[in-house]
Design an enzyme around this catalytic site. Structure first.
Site, PDB file in Angstrom:
ATOM      1  N   SER A  94       5.703   3.353  23.693  1.00  0.00           N
ATOM      2  CA  SER A  94       5.318   4.597  24.362  1.00  0.00           C
ATOM      3  C   SER A  94       3.893   4.925  23.967  1.00  0.00           C
ATOM      4  O   SER A  94       3.520   4.793  22.794  1.00  0.00           O
ATOM      5  CB  SER A  94       6.257   5.734  23.948  1.00  0.00           C
ATOM      6  OG  SER A  94       5.902   6.938  24.591  1.00  0.00           O
ATOM      7  N   HIS A 108      -0.315   8.145  30.497  1.00  0.00           N
ATOM      8  CA  HIS A 108       0.913   7.954  29.730  1.00  0.00           C
ATOM      9  C   HIS A 108       1.623   6.725  30.270  1.00  0.00           C
ATOM     10  O   HIS A 108       1.618   6.462  31.480  1.00  0.00           O
ATOM     11  CB  HIS A 108       1.820   9.183  29.881  1.00  0.00           C
ATOM     12  CG  HIS A 108       3.259   8.914  29.553  1.00  0.00           C
ATOM     13  ND1 HIS A 108       4.218   8.712  30.529  1.00  0.00           N
ATOM     14  CD2 HIS A 108       3.903   8.798  28.368  1.00  0.00           C
ATOM     15  CE1 HIS A 108       5.390   8.502  29.954  1.00  0.00           C
ATOM     16  NE2 HIS A 108       5.225   8.546  28.648  1.00  0.00           N
TER      17      HIS A 108
END
Length: 306
Positions: A94, A108
């Site tokens: 992540s 992201h």
């Protein structure tokens, strides 16, 4: 259905973390990702890498985690109650990148694999993830490039895949209490297992491999754009939306906190500086207003430019 190969997933994710960090360091030209390995008392651990106060990146985090436990967390069983009581393993990378220059979007990405096991039954597994873009000042060229790269990542897996996961992304990264999207979207997928392990794993890799193809050209194109205090203050204001989404809605944040993950690594997604202003509205006919009127709307970006 092919048998899940957890070690192959782990090897890929660790390599992806290495590649993303190396390329972002190269693009920044001065910042270095500092590594912090950690262990989870209930099982598993990870390695967090954070770059702070770089030349281009104000803060960026690229985290790998592989956690396991005897009981599924509430965030994982809320939509799938049949998984309650199973042991689990969760692996993922992540990342969130917060550039300094307001003309560079925040980005992201997340790709993950989850497997729930039970002594008297077959394991249940799935892949999930995606990538999305949060600009502060809108450029059609950037938005089109981002979405064309997302389409290309999906193309080998079926002509309908991009449209389905683009729509899911628009719906997921939406702040209901603001009635506005977080950004211009990208891809979001979850519960992917119907293709079998090999094809599903290949799709996850395609999403991971295409993230830098989508994002790095935008950083290179905008990093030398001059800006002033007005643009900086608007960037800090809009970063507030990022904080609101991650703390109120984000599944990954909830999962990490509910499984006893490392809080510092979970919350590295938050920007280093942010501001809120009561009932602020952009002035008409300004670039700030254009962000709301043109870019923070669900749109077919593939048709925006020739």
């Amino acid at each position: 259905m092919s048998t899940p190969d957890i070690q192959a997933v782990k090897d890929y994710l660790l390599n992806l973390q290495d590649r993303i960090c190396a390329e972002l360091e190269e693009e920044d030209g001065g910042g270095i990702f500092r590594e912090d390995s950690w262990e989870r008392p209930q099982g598993g651990g990870g390695r967090s890498r954070v770059l702070r106060e770089g030349t281009v990146l104000e803060q960026g985090g690229v985290n790998f985690s592989h956690v396991h436990g005897d009981k599924m967390p509430a965030s994982a069983t809320a939509h799938r109650p049949e998984l309650a009581g199973r042991s689990f393993q969760a692996l993922g990378v992540s990342l969130v990148i917060h550039p300094r220059n307001p003309y560079i979007p925040t980005s992201h990405a997340n790709i993950r694999f989850f497997i729930a096991e039970k002594d008297d039954g077959d394991p249940i597994w799935w892949f999930g993830g995606g990538f999305d873009l949060t600009p502060y000042y809108g450029y059609e060229h950037d938005a089109v490039h981002w979405h064309r790269t997302a389409r290309d990542a999906c193309a080998p897996f079926g002509k309908e895949v991009y449209a389905r996961y683009k729509k899911w992304c628009d719906e997921y990264f939406f702040l209901k209490h603001r009635n506005e999207p977080r950004g211009i979207g990208g891809l979001f997928f979850d519960d992917l297992n119907e293709w079998g392990f090999d094809k599903s794993f290949a799709f996850m890799q395609s999403v991971g491999d295409n993230y830098l193809k989508a994002y790095r050209p935008l950083v290179a194109r905008r990093k030398d754009t001059p800006y002033g205090e007005r643009e900086r203050q608007f960037q800090l204001y809009r970063r507030g939306r990022y904080v609101e989404f991650n703390l109120v809605y984000d599944r990954g944040t909830l999962f990490g906190l509910q499984t006893g993950g490392r809080t510092e690594s979970i919350l590295m997604s938050l920007p280093p500086l942010v501001r809120w202003e009561y009932n602020w509205q952009p002035e008409p006919d300004t670039p700030e207003a254009e962000l709301y009127e043109v870019f923070l709307k669900p749109r077919d970006w593939l048709q925006a430019l020739p």
